[in-house]
Design an enzyme around this catalytic site. Structure first.
Site, mmCIF file in Angstrom:
data_model
loop_
_atom_site.group_PDB
_atom_site.id
_atom_site.type_symbol
_atom_site.label_atom_id
_atom_site.label_comp_id
_atom_site.label_asym_id
_atom_site.label_seq_id
_atom_site.Cartn_x
_atom_site.Cartn_y
_atom_site.Cartn_z
ATOM 1 N N TYR A 243 37.737 38.634 40.180
ATOM 2 C CA TYR A 243 39.016 37.945 40.365
ATOM 3 C C TYR A 243 39.589 38.218 41.748
ATOM 4 O O TYR A 243 39.301 39.240 42.374
ATOM 5 C CB TYR A 243 40.038 38.391 39.311
ATOM 6 C CG TYR A 243 40.514 39.816 39.489
ATOM 7 C CD1 TYR A 243 41.626 40.120 40.284
ATOM 8 C CD2 TYR A 243 39.853 40.871 38.878
ATOM 9 C CE1 TYR A 243 42.049 41.426 40.458
ATOM 10 C CE2 TYR A 243 40.269 42.172 39.041
ATOM 11 C CZ TYR A 243 41.365 42.448 39.832
ATOM 12 O OH TYR A 243 41.776 43.751 40.024
ATOM 13 N N PHE A 253 47.124 40.451 46.522
ATOM 14 C CA PHE A 253 47.513 41.821 46.181
ATOM 15 C C PHE A 253 46.362 42.639 45.606
ATOM 16 O O PHE A 253 46.430 43.866 45.577
ATOM 17 C CB PHE A 253 48.706 41.831 45.212
ATOM 18 C CG PHE A 253 48.440 41.196 43.868
ATOM 19 C CD1 PHE A 253 47.747 41.856 42.876
ATOM 20 C CD2 PHE A 253 48.914 39.909 43.601
ATOM 21 C CE1 PHE A 253 47.517 41.269 41.642
ATOM 22 C CE2 PHE A 253 48.687 39.318 42.368
ATOM 23 C CZ PHE A 253 47.989 39.998 41.385
ATOM 24 N N ASP A 254 45.272 41.985 45.177
ATOM 25 C CA ASP A 254 44.139 42.746 44.652
ATOM 26 C C ASP A 254 42.939 41.815 44.521
ATOM 27 O O ASP A 254 43.087 40.600 44.369
ATOM 28 C CB ASP A 254 44.480 43.355 43.291
ATOM 29 C CG ASP A 254 43.458 44.396 42.839
ATOM 30 O OD1 ASP A 254 42.701 44.886 43.698
ATOM 31 O OD2 ASP A 254 43.417 44.724 41.641
ATOM 32 N N ILE A 273 47.344 43.057 31.110
ATOM 33 C CA ILE A 273 48.666 42.444 30.955
ATOM 34 C C ILE A 273 48.577 41.269 29.983
ATOM 35 O O ILE A 273 47.541 40.590 29.900
ATOM 36 C CB ILE A 273 49.238 41.990 32.313
ATOM 37 C CG1 ILE A 273 48.306 41.014 33.023
ATOM 38 C CG2 ILE A 273 49.548 43.186 33.198
ATOM 39 C CD1 ILE A 273 48.878 40.439 34.309
ATOM 40 N N TYR A 299 54.198 41.910 35.093
ATOM 41 C CA TYR A 299 54.805 43.217 35.337
ATOM 42 C C TYR A 299 56.324 43.190 35.333
ATOM 43 O O TYR A 299 56.971 44.155 35.741
ATOM 44 C CB TYR A 299 54.286 43.792 36.663
ATOM 45 C CG TYR A 299 52.805 44.100 36.611
ATOM 46 C CD1 TYR A 299 52.342 45.253 35.982
ATOM 47 C CD2 TYR A 299 51.867 43.229 37.153
ATOM 48 C CE1 TYR A 299 50.980 45.538 35.916
ATOM 49 C CE2 TYR A 299 50.511 43.502 37.092
ATOM 50 C CZ TYR A 299 50.078 44.653 36.474
ATOM 51 O OH TYR A 299 48.732 44.923 36.403
ATOM 52 N N PHE A 316 45.769 34.394 39.317
ATOM 53 C CA PHE A 316 44.433 34.974 39.329
ATOM 54 C C PHE A 316 43.394 33.853 39.374
ATOM 55 O O PHE A 316 43.413 32.959 38.528
ATOM 56 C CB PHE A 316 44.189 35.828 38.083
ATOM 57 C CG PHE A 316 44.997 37.096 38.036
ATOM 58 C CD1 PHE A 316 44.503 38.265 38.585
ATOM 59 C CD2 PHE A 316 46.249 37.112 37.445
ATOM 60 C CE1 PHE A 316 45.244 39.432 38.538
ATOM 61 C CE2 PHE A 316 47.002 38.263 37.389
ATOM 62 C CZ PHE A 316 46.501 39.442 37.945
#
Length: 532
Positions: A243, A253-254, A273, A299, A316
């Protein structure tokens, strides 16, 4: 209105209303110039000596204006504090600060709009945006950038000035807008503190970061769906996927790709999540999908770490590598089968030779027997290959081709093996080349019929009462060539015969005597009696 002055202003030959009109029409202009004879002017003279590059509108009759001015006589002396004599020419240097009309509405200019707009701002949405706020003359009064965070609020719920509520409507994430708000839709005749004067028009340069609604659910977009999807992921499956995770404005962010390792987890069981738990269900192996998750399913208002701010919508882009369920068995699909009748199929204990290709479900090739130029060999049930492959090779005809899907708990498990990732589902394409009946566990040689009645005498070729290795080997090879018995398949015959001799040479003196020679079946029977 015209600025307040001393009582002597009543001596002006131009009525106040007319002078007002004069000033309004002299926006940003130098005003007044004497006639060549030095006498009074017959008409107003206007000189514009600075015009802003961007002029959204010019003053018209009925507009409300705010401006600065200097009023002087021809000699440059200010007249604010003195009398104005008859026939005096007045000079006004005017800087227009603001102009609006009671009929004005919010003015919106789109400066940049991204090509992809997943949704537009509506009343009731929660938005996160950056802004620079200025007065109409460019004076800055506030900016979100100086505070290191976005401005976060609901739209159309009374949390914002009315003009901003209107100006944000229809915006896309990543869009930049210029929003001009008249004072009666901003802070009106009172202004705000010391930074926004009364009756001030406001200009906001806005960058929308993201938008969501408390009623939003997870949004799914299929980017690529492989053909032939027969199984979709459900809650309780274990999934491996790659992902990229970004905010709605595109900020990454990731990424699992940066770690060169898939993210591996159970889905639908609370390990990730809630939005991702929902968004991965229904996916196919090899599918690429975009999952947009509102903050209350991610979050929340607190965010996490230093990369995901509070109330952030997460996006994502997911590539599903594989998934399985702990209850899965080996999936067997016959690709081809010989046309002639197949009377015998493989079973436990059989010695088989087969060709294979092994890959991951995404097509990544791992191993192939063709690299070695010879088929793979194995005895089924002897724990020489992974359990799933052992199971998938059973019940095959010689010449048959199969596809086997082997879940990790029947392959290399969660730790994987050299060249095989942990928790990987494996795909095998196998072709059975040959099959031989195996031997019972613990046997190296079996007789097809009953063994000779005088076994030792037949084995003792020179009749000296001893059987050395050479006589033993010659005798066993003769039984095999005459079809009276067979050796364990898949091993070097010389080694097998050597192991048989060592088993019979019980005192390890290099020869077998009649007392030492025993059939394994007799040994097993003796052991049963001993146990009884």
């Amino acid at each position: 209105m015209f600025p307040a002055g001393p009582p002597s202003y009543s001596l002006l030959r131009l009525p106040v209303l007319q002078l007002l009109l004069l000033v309004v029409q002299a926006v940003g202009r130098g005003l007044g110039r004497a006639s060549p004879a030095g006498g009074p002017l017959e008409d107003v003279v206007i000189e514009r000596y600075h015009i802003p590059r961007a002029c959204p509108r010019e003053v018209q009759m009925g507009d409300f204006v705010r401006y600065h001015y200097n009023g002087t006589f021809e000699d440059g002396k200010k007249f604010d504090s003195g009398l104005i004599p008859p026939d005096a020419t007045l000079y006004f240097d005017v800087v227009l600060l603001d102009v609006w009309n009671k009929e004005d509405t919010v003015q919106v200019s789109i400066l940049l709009r991204p090509p992809h707009c997943p949704r537009m701002v509506q009343d009731g949405d929660f938005v996160r945006y950056h802004y620079n706020g200025t007065l109409l003359d460019g004076t800055s009064f506030d900016t979100s950038y100086s505070r290191g965070g976005t401005y976060d609020t609901y739209v159309g719920s009374g949390w914002l000035i009315k003009g901003m509520d209107q100006g944000l409507l229809g915006m896309c994430p990543g869009e930049r807008r210029k929003i001009i708000i008249p004072p009666f839709l901003a802070y009106g005749e009172k202004g705000y503190g010391t930074v926004i004067p009364p009756q001030a028009s406001l200009v906001f340069h806005v960058l929308l970061i993201d938008v969501h609604n408390p009623k939003d659910t997870v949004q799914l977009e299929t980017l690529e769906l492989p053909p032939g999807c027969v199984r979709r992921a459900v809650a309780g499956d274990f999934m491996r996927y790659h992902y990229n995770g970004s905010l709605m404005d595109g900020t990454l962010f990731d990424s699992s790709y940066s770690r060169n390792h898939t993210y591996n987890t159970y889905i639908g069981q609370g390990y990730i999540i809630p939005g991702m738990d929902q968004g991965l269900q229904g996916a196919c192996v090899g599918e690429r999908r975009r999952i947009t998750i509102p903050p209350h399913l991610a979050y929340g208002e607190n965010g996490t770490g230093d990369k995901i701010p509070g109330s952030a919508v997460l996006i994502f882009n997911v590539h599903v590598i594989d998934f399985h369920n702990p209850a899965d068995v080996v999936e067997i699909k016959t690709l081809s089968r010989p046309s002639e009748t197949c009377n015998e199929t493989t079973k436990l204990g059989d010695f088989v030779r087969y060709h294979y290709n092994c890959s991951l479900l995404d097509g990544t090739q791992l191993f192939t027997s063709h690299d070695y130029g010879a088929p793979q060999e194995a005895t089924l049930g002897a724990n020489k290959v992974i359990e799933g492959l052992d199971m998938g090779l059973q019940g095959m005809c010689v010449g048959e081709r199969r596809q086997l899907i082997v879940p990790p708990h029947l392959a290399h498990g969660e730790n994987g093996a050299r060249g095989v990732p942990g928790s990987a589902v494996l795909r095998f394409e196998v072709e059975l080349v040959s099959r031989e009946d195996g031997l019972p566990t613990g046997y190296l040689f079996v007789w097809h019929d009953d063994p000779p009645a005088n076994l030792f005498e037949d084995m003792d070729l020179n009749k000296d009462g001893e059987v050395p290795p050479e006589e033993f080997s010659t005798f066993i090879k003769a039984q095999v060539s005459e079809g009276k018995g067979r050796l364990m398949p898949g091993q070097d015959p010389e080694k097998t015969i050597g192991d048989m001799f060592q088993n019979q040479d019980r005192n390890q003196d290099g020869k077998i005597t009649v007392e030492e020679l025993k059939l394994k079946s007799d040994e097993d029977q003796e052991r049963v009696h001993e146990e009884l």
